[in-house]
Design a protein around this motif. Sequence first.
Motif, PDB file in Angstrom:
ATOM      1  N   HIS A 302      32.492 -36.783 -16.050  1.00 22.16           N
ATOM      2  CA  HIS A 302      33.264 -38.202 -15.688  1.00 22.16           C
ATOM      3  C   HIS A 302      34.719 -37.130 -15.141  1.00 22.16           C
ATOM      4  N   ARG A 318      38.801 -44.966  -9.157  1.00 20.73           N
ATOM      5  CA  ARG A 318      38.876 -45.621 -10.526  1.00 20.73           C
ATOM      6  C   ARG A 318      38.306 -45.086 -11.427  1.00 20.73           C
ATOM      7  N   GLU A 320      36.868 -43.797 -15.177  1.00 19.21           N
ATOM      8  CA  GLU A 320      37.565 -44.398 -16.832  1.00 19.21           C
ATOM      9  C   GLU A 320      36.222 -43.854 -18.027  1.00 19.21           C
ATOM     10  N   GLN A 331      41.359 -46.731 -23.475  1.00 18.81           N
ATOM     11  CA  GLN A 331      40.604 -47.184 -22.708  1.00 18.81           C
ATOM     12  C   GLN A 331      40.713 -48.406 -22.398  1.00 18.81           C
ATOM     13  N   ALA A 334      43.092 -49.677 -18.929  1.00 19.98           N
ATOM     14  CA  ALA A 334      42.473 -48.927 -18.198  1.00 19.98           C
ATOM     15  C   ALA A 334      41.979 -50.141 -17.825  1.00 19.98           C
ATOM     16  N   VAL A 339      39.039 -50.588 -13.452  1.00 20.70           N
ATOM     17  CA  VAL A 339      38.574 -49.452 -13.276  1.00 20.70           C
ATOM     18  C   VAL A 339      37.067 -49.902 -12.654  1.00 20.70           C
TER      19      VAL A 339
END
Length: 764
Positions: A302, A318, A320, A331, A334, A339
């Motif tokens: 990540h 993006r 996550e 999370q 997001a 994402v």
Amino acid sequence: MAAFEETGVAPELIRAVEELGWTLPTPIQAEAVPLILGGGDVMAAAETGSGKTGAFALPVLQIVHEALRTRQAARRSSSDAAGDAAAAAGPAACVLNAEDRDPVFALSPDGLRCQARSEQAWGGCRGTVGAFGGRVYYEATVADEGLCRVGWSTQAASLDLGTDKHSFGFGGTGKKSHNRSFDSYGEAYGLHDTIGCLLDCEGGTIAFTKNGKPLGPAFQLPQYLQGQALYPAICLKNAELVVNFGSTPFQHQPPPGFVGLAAAPRAHTASWQDAPAGGAGGDRKPLAIILEPARDLAEQTHNNISLFRKHLRDPAVRNELLVGGTNPAAQLRALQEGVDIVVGTPGRVMDFIETGKLATDQVKFFVLDEADRLLDTGNQEVIMKMFRRFPKAGAGVARLQVLLFSATLHSPEVRALADKICQNPIIIDLKGKDAVPETVDHVLVPCDPREDRSWLQSNPPVFTDNCHALDQTGPNIDSPENWSEAVKRLKQRYLQRVLDALQMEQCLIFCRTNFDCDNLERFLNSLGGGSGAGFRGKRESGVENPYSCVVLGGARSMDERRAALQAFKDGDVRFLICTDVAARGIDIQGLPYVINMTLPDRSEDYIHRVGRVGRADTMGLAISLVSSVPEKVWYCSIKGNKPWLQPDSNNTKTIDQGGQTIWYDEAQLLQDIEKRLSRPIPALAPDLSLPPEIMARVAGSGGGGGGTGGGGATQYGQQRGGGVSQEVMERVQAVRPAVQELARLEFEAQSSFFMLKRKWAAVV
């Protein structure tokens, strides 16, 4: 930077890797990146530290960013016209979705007749329109004998209707099904019967009818599905159905208050393409899911993706991280905001999918990193469940791409998994099964408690694993149990001697279990002036303590592991004690030493462990403490069970006697490792200096730096030579013509596509 350009990597990504100090692609990057950009499935194996993360992360980022830019451009250019067209067209056409079905599930051109002719496998499909409000109805008529299930599901559900938390089915055998619970309901149905499927979003219920006869309520929707769109869902095995969503008259009128799904108000329905009102992540749904076998590896991948994507803008990509031990609420926020790339461990990712928080209907990439380790930890079923949820329609770069990266492609389990999830994958196998960095020197320290009686010393204290807590041990006892306990004690003594003799300033120390890590931490803390008590949180730091240490093990929290790894990387502590969770992919630049307190039970795990040194053409030394007598160790396969904390007469027995221990034969394990390396591993001299042949080679490579190792100059942790390796240059030259030809063909294909599109637009 011509070499990276010739792999097809975008300029923005090249700029990012330049800032990281990358000068040329590694061999695995040079071969894998163009193939992934070309749209095919890839299976790749290379030695640890070879740049595998960049080999899949760079092309995945590039294709994801291109998809986002295309989507953004289309939205900008057609937003006004699309809004007017949607208003004029009214509700979206409601049919079975050719883009949301299993490969064995066939549809008629009008999307209202379906069949699945496999006698072994179920085939499923969902409708193009779902409902999250009002009361809706559709009919399904059995057109040919076979096994059928009809009902409703969210987009997050499996196409195998009724087998997870997000789908509700009614089967021809008279069973209703939800989350793999099959219960009696209504009555059986078969050829020519018509089943009515009712969804009451206001009352939160699902019910069915048979030939117009109400069968009563079947399901009460759980709270976590309130407000989520539910879509018509069909699942067949060697059967055929005809569905009617209300665009033509029904055979049996729905109950009062219910309307056909095709006639439901637009405000109460959701299209599979936009998934409003309850769809996970809005219209910014993940395009790539990357699985790692451990939280640390997922976090590292990540972080690498975050570094690579820093110059990708308009729109920004993006990503996550979804792993256990972290805040799921953050999370979830997001994902709700949108994402593009998800990196995580199988358990946490699957949990988000099954609870409807992570949509999978737009996934283009499925990446399994360290695939062999993923399978070792029992994730095959989760991987397959996840894979079945991804859309698989399309061709070329438009289809789902599966990328499988592994330390070895020779495992039967890896091959079997690839057969199930890959389509004609291209195999990249660099250096093959027996790959090991040439920059790593291997030595061993024989530990024989029958010859070295220092295990009888009481100061400083040592801490063993309680495996022999009930056995008689002592200086005058000649038994396997006594020598096993003795070698456990002796190894900690030898560790101290090795650390002192080589004057180690930084070393990775592998233990077999989390409890062994805890005990070794206590031992080193006691050497450094600590009492050894409260070892879970206590550590000495700084150069003033020659035995400062931290633990990176699976039993520690994510915050503890993250802090431990960072402290080690920053040089705040000298020694990182770990289990095999750190043997896969953890990148510690310039690490000079690795010590194995116990040999791993598989030779390939030895390769992964020692691969933490010798990375990026730096010199490294791997030291193994090898017992000359059999050692009894814990072997507990039940997660959460910790027999070492309460040893008794049952759990200290061997597993063939019903206990939770095994006898470990390191002499045999050493033979397996030497066979893998194709050479014997020499022992350190009695004074713990390097063997003469290694001393001569290391001294001849430049000398200076590192520890003294008994008087000879070493340079462990430093670069061997300089510049770019001949191997890299040879691979760059070899791949250059193929990449240039690929770029030419891609340009021609894109030009042809746009020309045809322009011609068809003119005709229309």
